[in-house]
Design an enzyme around this catalytic site. Structure first.
Site, PDB file in Angstrom:
ATOM      1  N   LEU A 173       0.800  -1.221   0.000  1.00 33.17           N
ATOM      2  CA  LEU A 173       0.000   0.000   0.000  1.00 33.17           C
ATOM      3  C   LEU A 173       0.836   1.275   0.000  1.00 33.17           C
ATOM      4  O   LEU A 173       0.300   2.363   0.179  1.00 33.17           O
ATOM      5  CB  LEU A 173      -0.960  -0.005   1.199  1.00 33.17           C
ATOM      6  CG  LEU A 173      -1.958  -1.169   1.220  1.00 33.17           C
ATOM      7  CD1 LEU A 173      -2.885  -1.069   2.407  1.00 33.17           C
ATOM      8  CD2 LEU A 173      -2.758  -1.233  -0.080  1.00 33.17           C
ATOM      9  N   CYS A 174       2.146   1.141  -0.184  1.00 32.30           N
ATOM     10  CA  CYS A 174       2.997   2.320  -0.328  1.00 32.30           C
ATOM     11  C   CYS A 174       2.871   2.893  -1.738  1.00 32.30           C
ATOM     12  O   CYS A 174       2.720   2.147  -2.707  1.00 32.30           O
ATOM     13  CB  CYS A 174       4.464   1.968  -0.047  1.00 32.30           C
ATOM     14  SG  CYS A 174       4.879   1.822   1.698  1.00 32.30           S
ATOM     15  N   HIS A 175       2.947   4.219  -1.833  1.00 33.74           N
ATOM     16  CA  HIS A 175       2.903   4.859  -3.144  1.00 33.74           C
ATOM     17  C   HIS A 175       4.260   4.761  -3.836  1.00 33.74           C
ATOM     18  O   HIS A 175       5.295   4.686  -3.181  1.00 33.74           O
ATOM     19  CB  HIS A 175       2.513   6.337  -2.992  1.00 33.74           C
ATOM     20  CG  HIS A 175       1.122   6.542  -2.512  1.00 33.74           C
ATOM     21  ND1 HIS A 175       0.775   6.457  -1.180  1.00 33.74           N
ATOM     22  CD2 HIS A 175      -0.024   6.820  -3.190  1.00 33.74           C
ATOM     23  CE1 HIS A 175      -0.523   6.684  -1.048  1.00 33.74           C
ATOM     24  NE2 HIS A 175      -1.036   6.898  -2.245  1.00 33.74           N
ATOM     25  N   MET A 229       8.872   5.225   4.881  1.00 29.40           N
ATOM     26  CA  MET A 229       8.983   3.803   4.563  1.00 29.40           C
ATOM     27  C   MET A 229      10.188   3.521   3.672  1.00 29.40           C
ATOM     28  O   MET A 229      10.808   2.461   3.771  1.00 29.40           O
ATOM     29  CB  MET A 229       7.700   3.305   3.895  1.00 29.40           C
ATOM     30  CG  MET A 229       6.477   3.357   4.805  1.00 29.40           C
ATOM     31  SD  MET A 229       6.740   2.576   6.408  1.00 29.40           S
ATOM     32  CE  MET A 229       7.171   0.926   5.928  1.00 29.40           C
ATOM     33  N   GLU A 230      10.526   4.466   2.828  1.00 29.65           N
ATOM     34  CA  GLU A 230      11.703   4.282   1.974  1.00 29.65           C
ATOM     35  C   GLU A 230      12.974   4.243   2.828  1.00 29.65           C
ATOM     36  O   GLU A 230      13.873   3.416   2.584  1.00 29.65           O
ATOM     37  CB  GLU A 230      11.782   5.416   0.948  1.00 29.65           C
ATOM     38  CG  GLU A 230      10.838   5.265  -0.228  1.00 29.65           C
ATOM     39  CD  GLU A 230       9.361   5.426   0.132  1.00 29.65           C
ATOM     40  OE1 GLU A 230       8.507   4.937  -0.631  1.00 29.65           O
ATOM     41  OE2 GLU A 230       9.047   6.028   1.175  1.00 29.65           O
ATOM     42  N   ASP A 290      23.206 -11.798   5.345  1.00 32.16           N
ATOM     43  CA  ASP A 290      23.453 -12.745   4.247  1.00 32.16           C
ATOM     44  C   ASP A 290      24.944 -12.859   3.930  1.00 32.16           C
ATOM     45  O   ASP A 290      25.456 -13.965   3.675  1.00 32.16           O
ATOM     46  CB  ASP A 290      22.697 -12.292   3.001  1.00 32.16           C
ATOM     47  CG  ASP A 290      22.962 -13.197   1.818  1.00 32.16           C
ATOM     48  OD1 ASP A 290      22.576 -14.381   1.876  1.00 32.16           O
ATOM     49  OD2 ASP A 290      23.579 -12.734   0.839  1.00 32.16           O
TER      50      ASP A 290
END
Length: 228
Positions: free
Chosen positions: A144-146, A182-183, A197
């Site tokens: 739901l992020c743009h 969010m980015e 990793d």
């Protein structure tokens, strides 16, 4: 409320007051004031006249007014379904966000990273590139992020000798109608996973911790700093 506590603490005064309240407020109040003075050491500042006048009519305390918060979950529709927020009515503004996280390596892995002796190569450089790439793919990873046109992404990794860890800080910037928190958080999260990793062959005892938003600016909600 104070009257109720005193009456409950002094049963004799309670019985006396109950029998006299309709026939002699003054004498009952005077007796209760004396009881209060004997309990607390000082007489009540304003007496109990106002409390006594309301005692017969008060059967229960009124419920306090609870203000309803103006905040709501914008990704949830009226019937509870998930939805993407319509940002078209918002005004464009300069937006910036910084996020951080920590990867605890342990001494063995930390020494290998410092010496650049990990089998997969340069841990910090690969994690930095992974974080930048992830920030640009945030809308593909989080449904739901743009899809944002980022103007800047920066990811920095710092080795901490005192606790054998790596601190990762990511910054994202844009000019638009929605924030870039969010980015920034995606950048540090993927960078942290990449460190894991790159190092997991040497040890599985690696922890990614303290992923959080450090700072944001721009938009309707203005500026925010992590203060906890």
């Amino acid at each position: 409320m104070l009257l109720r506590r005193i009456v409950a603490a002094c049963p004799q005064s309670r019985r006396m007051f109950s029998s006299s309240v309709n026939h002699g407020y003054e004498s009952a109040i005077q007796e209760l004031n004396k009881e209060m003075e004997s309990v607390f050491g000082v007489p009540p500042a304003n007496g109990l006249a106002s409390s006594a006048n309301n005692l017969n009519n008060e059967t229960e305390l009124p419920s306090p007014n609870i203000s309803v918060s103006s905040f709501e979950l914008t990704h949830t529709g009226k019937s509870g379904e998930a939805q993407m927020v319509d940002v078209s009515p918002k005004e464009s503004s300069k937006r910036k966000a910084t996020a951080v996280c920590k990867v605890i390596l342990g001494k063995k892995v930390f020494d290998l990273v410092v010496a650049n002796q990990m089998g997969k190569g340069d841990v910090l450089t690969v994690a930095k590139i992974a974080g930048i790439t992830a920030a640009k793919q945030t809308s593909n990873l989080i449904p739901l992020c743009h899809n944002i046109n980022l103007s800047h992404v920066q990811v920095d990794l710092r080795l901490n000798h005192e606790d054998f860890s790596v601190t990762i800080e990511g910054e994202a910037a844009s000019t638009g109608k929605t924030g870039v928190e969010m980015e920034a958080m995606t950048a540090v999260s993927i960078a942290g996973l990449t460190v894991y990793d790159m190092c997991k062959a040497a040890s599985k005892d690696i922890a990614i911790t303290d992923i959080r938003l450090k700072h944001k600016s721009g938009g309707k909600s203005g500026e925010y700093w992590w203060t906890q």
